[in-house]
Design an enzyme around this catalytic site. Structure first.
Site, PDB file in Angstrom:
ATOM      1  N   CYS A  94      19.615 -59.190 -18.189  1.00  0.00           N
ATOM      2  CA  CYS A  94      18.201 -58.860 -18.430  1.00  0.00           C
ATOM      3  C   CYS A  94      17.933 -58.324 -19.831  1.00  0.00           C
ATOM      4  O   CYS A  94      16.792 -58.321 -20.286  1.00  0.00           O
ATOM      5  CB  CYS A  94      17.720 -57.840 -17.411  1.00  0.00           C
ATOM      6  SG  CYS A  94      17.716 -58.550 -15.779  1.00  0.00           S
ATOM      7  N   HIS A 104      10.910 -55.864 -19.819  1.00  0.00           N
ATOM      8  CA  HIS A 104      11.560 -56.912 -19.033  1.00  0.00           C
ATOM      9  C   HIS A 104      10.834 -57.048 -17.695  1.00  0.00           C
ATOM     10  O   HIS A 104      10.381 -56.060 -17.119  1.00  0.00           O
ATOM     11  CB  HIS A 104      13.035 -56.539 -18.825  1.00  0.00           C
ATOM     12  CG  HIS A 104      13.713 -57.400 -17.839  1.00  0.00           C
ATOM     13  ND1 HIS A 104      13.726 -58.769 -17.940  1.00  0.00           N
ATOM     14  CD2 HIS A 104      14.389 -57.098 -16.691  1.00  0.00           C
ATOM     15  CE1 HIS A 104      14.386 -59.273 -16.912  1.00  0.00           C
ATOM     16  NE2 HIS A 104      14.791 -58.276 -16.140  1.00  0.00           N
ATOM     17  N   ASN A 143      11.443 -63.240 -12.102  1.00  0.00           N
ATOM     18  CA  ASN A 143      12.338 -62.678 -13.123  1.00  0.00           C
ATOM     19  C   ASN A 143      13.151 -63.816 -13.743  1.00  0.00           C
ATOM     20  O   ASN A 143      14.032 -64.372 -13.092  1.00  0.00           O
ATOM     21  CB  ASN A 143      13.247 -61.640 -12.456  1.00  0.00           C
ATOM     22  CG  ASN A 143      14.265 -61.036 -13.420  1.00  0.00           C
ATOM     23  OD1 ASN A 143      14.411 -61.484 -14.555  1.00  0.00           O
ATOM     24  ND2 ASN A 143      14.972 -60.028 -12.949  1.00  0.00           N
TER      25      ASN A 143
HETATM   26  N1  ACO Z   1      11.596 -60.403   2.538  1.00  0.00           N
HETATM   27  C1  ACO Z   1      11.408 -59.599   3.559  1.00  0.00           C
HETATM   28  N2  ACO Z   1      12.179 -58.508   3.794  1.00  0.00           N
HETATM   29  C2  ACO Z   1      13.147 -58.257   2.909  1.00  0.00           C
HETATM   30  C3  ACO Z   1      13.388 -59.060   1.803  1.00  0.00           C
HETATM   31  C4  ACO Z   1      12.560 -60.180   1.620  1.00  0.00           C
HETATM   32  N3  ACO Z   1      12.700 -61.020   0.592  1.00  0.00           N
HETATM   33  N4  ACO Z   1      14.409 -58.533   1.100  1.00  0.00           N
HETATM   34  C5  ACO Z   1      14.808 -57.438   1.759  1.00  0.00           C
HETATM   35  N5  ACO Z   1      14.037 -57.251   2.855  1.00  0.00           N
HETATM   36  C6  ACO Z   1      14.104 -56.201   3.856  1.00  0.00           C
HETATM   37  C7  ACO Z   1      15.426 -55.490   3.865  1.00  0.00           C
HETATM   38  O1  ACO Z   1      16.361 -56.168   4.683  1.00  0.00           O
HETATM   39  C8  ACO Z   1      15.044 -54.143   4.420  1.00  0.00           C
HETATM   40  O2  ACO Z   1      14.942 -54.251   5.806  1.00  0.00           O
HETATM   41  P1  ACO Z   1      15.386 -52.996   6.759  1.00  0.00           P
HETATM   42  O3  ACO Z   1      14.503 -51.870   6.364  1.00  0.00           O
HETATM   43  O4  ACO Z   1      15.138 -53.533   8.120  1.00  0.00           O
HETATM   44  O5  ACO Z   1      16.834 -52.763   6.438  1.00  0.00           O
HETATM   45  C9  ACO Z   1      13.650 -53.895   3.881  1.00  0.00           C
HETATM   46  O6  ACO Z   1      13.153 -55.203   3.509  1.00  0.00           O
HETATM   47  C10 ACO Z   1      13.593 -53.018   2.672  1.00  0.00           C
HETATM   48  O7  ACO Z   1      14.590 -53.446   1.749  1.00  0.00           O
HETATM   49  P2  ACO Z   1      14.870 -52.643   0.452  1.00  0.00           P
HETATM   50  O8  ACO Z   1      16.060 -53.255  -0.233  1.00  0.00           O
HETATM   51  O9  ACO Z   1      14.910 -51.201   0.765  1.00  0.00           O
HETATM   52  O10 ACO Z   1      13.559 -52.969  -0.386  1.00  0.00           O
HETATM   53  P3  ACO Z   1      13.120 -52.365  -1.756  1.00  0.00           P
HETATM   54  O11 ACO Z   1      11.804 -51.735  -1.608  1.00  0.00           O
HETATM   55  O12 ACO Z   1      14.208 -51.589  -2.415  1.00  0.00           O
HETATM   56  O13 ACO Z   1      12.887 -53.685  -2.628  1.00  0.00           O
HETATM   57  C11 ACO Z   1      13.870 -54.998  -4.361  1.00  0.00           C
HETATM   58  C12 ACO Z   1      13.953 -54.548  -2.903  1.00  0.00           C
HETATM   59  C13 ACO Z   1      12.577 -55.746  -4.549  1.00  0.00           C
HETATM   60  C14 ACO Z   1      15.050 -55.903  -4.634  1.00  0.00           C
HETATM   61  C15 ACO Z   1      13.886 -53.755  -5.270  1.00  0.00           C
HETATM   62  O14 ACO Z   1      14.925 -52.903  -4.903  1.00  0.00           O
HETATM   63  C16 ACO Z   1      14.049 -54.093  -6.743  1.00  0.00           C
HETATM   64  O15 ACO Z   1      13.244 -54.806  -7.339  1.00  0.00           O
HETATM   65  N6  ACO Z   1      15.068 -53.547  -7.377  1.00  0.00           N
HETATM   66  C17 ACO Z   1      15.296 -53.756  -8.821  1.00  0.00           C
HETATM   67  C18 ACO Z   1      15.720 -55.141  -9.126  1.00  0.00           C
HETATM   68  C19 ACO Z   1      16.060 -55.240 -10.579  1.00  0.00           C
HETATM   69  O16 ACO Z   1      15.438 -54.640 -11.438  1.00  0.00           O
HETATM   70  N7  ACO Z   1      17.084 -55.953 -10.898  1.00  0.00           N
HETATM   71  C20 ACO Z   1      17.562 -55.982 -12.241  1.00  0.00           C
HETATM   72  C21 ACO Z   1      17.144 -57.147 -12.965  1.00  0.00           C
HETATM   73  S1  ACO Z   1      17.969 -58.548 -12.493  1.00  0.00           S
HETATM   74  C22 ACO Z   1      19.248 -58.789 -13.631  1.00  0.00           C
HETATM   75  O17 ACO Z   1      19.622 -57.974 -14.401  1.00  0.00           O
HETATM   76  C23 ACO Z   1      19.964 -60.055 -13.481  1.00  0.00           C
END
Ligand code: ACO
Length: 343
Positions: free
Chosen positions: A115, A263, A293
Site C-alpha cells: 500500500c 491511501h 483498494n
Molecule cells: N461480508 C459480510 N460479513 C463479513 C465480511 C463480508 N465481506 N467480512 C467479514 N465479515 C464478518 C466477519 O466474519 C465477522 O463476523 P462475526 O462477527 O460473526 O465473527 C463480522 O463480519 C465482523 O468482522 P470484522 O473483521 O470484525 O469486521 P471489521 O469491522 O473489522 O471490518 C475490514 C473488516 C473491513 C477488513 C476492516 O478491518 C479493515 O478495513 N481493516 C483495514 C484493512 C486495511 O487497511 N488493509 C491494509 C491495506 S491492504 C494492503 O496493504 C495490501
C-alpha cells in the site's frame, strides 16, 4: 538545486465492473455490509480468461502519462514499478513493462511495498533524481488483485476490498531554488507485523517445493489479513505521520496543505484520520467508492483524477500518505509547479 517535478499522470482500470451485489452472488456478503464497513460500492477486475498482468494495466496508464508529459518512452532513463501482484514471480513487472514500451536497455526497478508502493517509489525516484542518477523517471503503481483473491465466504473479509487498476507518473529533474516538487518524504517499516497482512505461499522458504497440495486446499495461497490490527495501526499512525512530515517539510499548519490524498484502504480509516486532525471536507480526496483498494495504484490514480478535475493546480501543495502490509507507512509532500527542465 535539483528538484523532482511531476510532468504527466495517467490511470487505467480494466473494463469489468464488479458491484457489491455481484460479489454477494459468490459469497455470503451484502452491499450494505461492504458499504458500511469500507465505503466501497464497486471495483474493476481484469477480464476472466486471457492473460492481463500488472504490467499490462501499467502500460496503458504509462502511455497516457507519457503523452501528457510530451515524452516518448525513449526519453525515460529509469522505470520504477510498484506492485504486490507482479505478473509473474520473477522477473519483475518493471522489466516486462520496459519491453512493452519498446525499450531495450532502460533500467527498471520493482519495489514490493504494497500500500505504500507509490510513496516509497516517489521517495526513491526523488533520491535518484536529486543525486543525478536519473533525469526522467516513470513511476508506476499497478495491481491485479482479482486473480489472487479467495472469492468465497472463506475469503470474504479480504476479497471485497480489492480492485484492479494502475496509474503512472512522469517525474523530471529541474534546477531551481524555489520550494517546489517533492518537498519531503518519510518512510517507515515494522516487520514484526508482517504476518498481519500476508500472502504466505508460494514461497521459497517452503520445502521441498514452494507450495503443497495441503496448502492449496487450506487456501494459504490467498492473502490473509488481521483487519482490526491494520485498521488500528492506520488510524493511530497516519495522524502522527502527518505532523512528522509537515515538520520535515517546514510546514507549520495544515492550512499550508491544499490537498490530502490518503491511501484508499478503507473509507472509514480515512474518515477517522480526517476527524482526528479536523481536516476540512474538500481538502481530502477519496475515490475508494469507485475502485476499491488498488494498493500501489490508489494514490497516483486519485492524483490523476484531481488533476483532471482541476482540483490540484500549479502552486498547490499535496500530502500523500498511507499504511499497509509490511507493515510499512510513509508520506510525501509535493508542491506542483511549472519550472522548465534543466539540461
Ligand atoms: N461480508 C459480510 N460479513 C463479513 C465480511 C463480508 N465481506 N467480512 C467479514 N465479515 C464478518 C466477519 O466474519 C465477522 O463476523 P462475526 O462477527 O460473526 O465473527 C463480522 O463480519 C465482523 O468482522 P470484522 O473483521 O470484525 O469486521 P471489521 O469491522 O473489522 O471490518 C475490514 C473488516 C473491513 C477488513 C476492516 O478491518 C479493515 O478495513 N481493516 C483495514 C484493512 C486495511 O487497511 N488493509 C491494509 C491495506 S491492504 C494492503 O496493504 C495490501
Amino acid at each position: 538545486m535539483i528538484k523532482t517535478l511531476i510532468r504527466g499522470t495517467g490511470r487505467y482500470v480494466p473494463e469489468r465492473l464488479v458491484t457489491n451485489d455481484d460479489l454477494s452472488k459468490k459469497m455470503e456478503t451484502s452491499d450494505e455490509w461492504i458499504r458500511q464497513r469500507t465505503g466501497i460500492e464497486q471495483r474493476y477486475w481484469v477480464p476472466e480468461g486471457g492473460e492481463t498482468g500488472a504490467s499490462d494495466l501499467g502500460l496503458e496508464a504509462s502511455k497516457i502519462a507519457l503523452e501528457r508529459a510530451g515524452w516518448k518512452p525513449e526519453d525515460l532513463d529509469f522505470i520504477i514499478f510498484a506492485t504486490l501482484s507482479p505478473d509473474i514471480f520473477f522477473p519483475g513487472s518493471g522489466c516486462l513493462l520496459q519491453h512493452k514500451l519498446g525499450l531495450s536497455s532502460t533500467p527498471a526497478l520493482d519495489i514490493r511495498q504494497q500500500c505504500t508502493g507509490f510513496i516509497y517509489g516517489l521517495a526513491t525516484a526523488d533520491a535518484y533524481i536529486r543525486s543525478g542518477m536519473a533525469r526522467r523517471v516513470l513511476l508506476v503503481g499497478s495491481e491485479v488483485h482479482s486473480t489472487g483473491l479467495d472469492v468465497t465466504t472463506r475469503g470474504r473479509d479480504v476479497a471485497v476490498i480489492f480492485g484492479d487498476g494502475a496509474a503512472a507518473v512522469c517525474l523530471e529533474a529541474v534546477e531551481t531554488d524555489e520550494p517546489v516538487g517533492v518537498l519531503a518524504s518519510l518512510l517507515f517499516a515494522e516487520g514484526k507485523h508482517a504476518a498481519s497482512l500476508m500472502l504466505e505461499a508460494p514461497a521459497s522458504r517452503i520445502t521441498p517445493e514452494r507450495i503443497t497440495h495441503e496448502m492449496l486446499d487450506e487456501g494459504r495461497h490467498y492473502p490473509k489479513m488481521n483487519g482490526k490490527l491494520i485498521f488500528k495501526l492506520a488510524v493511530t499512525r497516519l495522524p502522527e505521520l502527518t505532523l512528522q512530515i509537515m515538520e520535515k517539510a517546514g510546514l507549520t499548519s495544515l492550512d499550508e496543505i491544499d490537498l490530502i490524498i490518503p491511501h484508499q484502504a478503507n473509507l472509514r480509516i480515512n474518515q477517522f484520520y480526517q476527524e482526528t486532525l479536523k481536516i476540512p471536507e474538500g481538502k481530502i480526496y477519496n475515490n475508494i467508492q469507485k475502485y476499491g483498494n488498488t494498493t500501489a495504484a490508489t494514490i497516483p490514480l486519485a492524483l490523476d483524477e484531481v488533476i483532471e478535475q482541476g482540483r490540484f493546480k500549479k502552486g498547490d501543495t499535496a500530502l500523500f500518505l498511507g499504511l499497509g502490509a509490511g507493515v510499512t507507512w510513509g508520506a510525501n509532500i509535493y508542491r506542483h509547479a511549472e519550472v522548465l527542465p534543466s539540461r
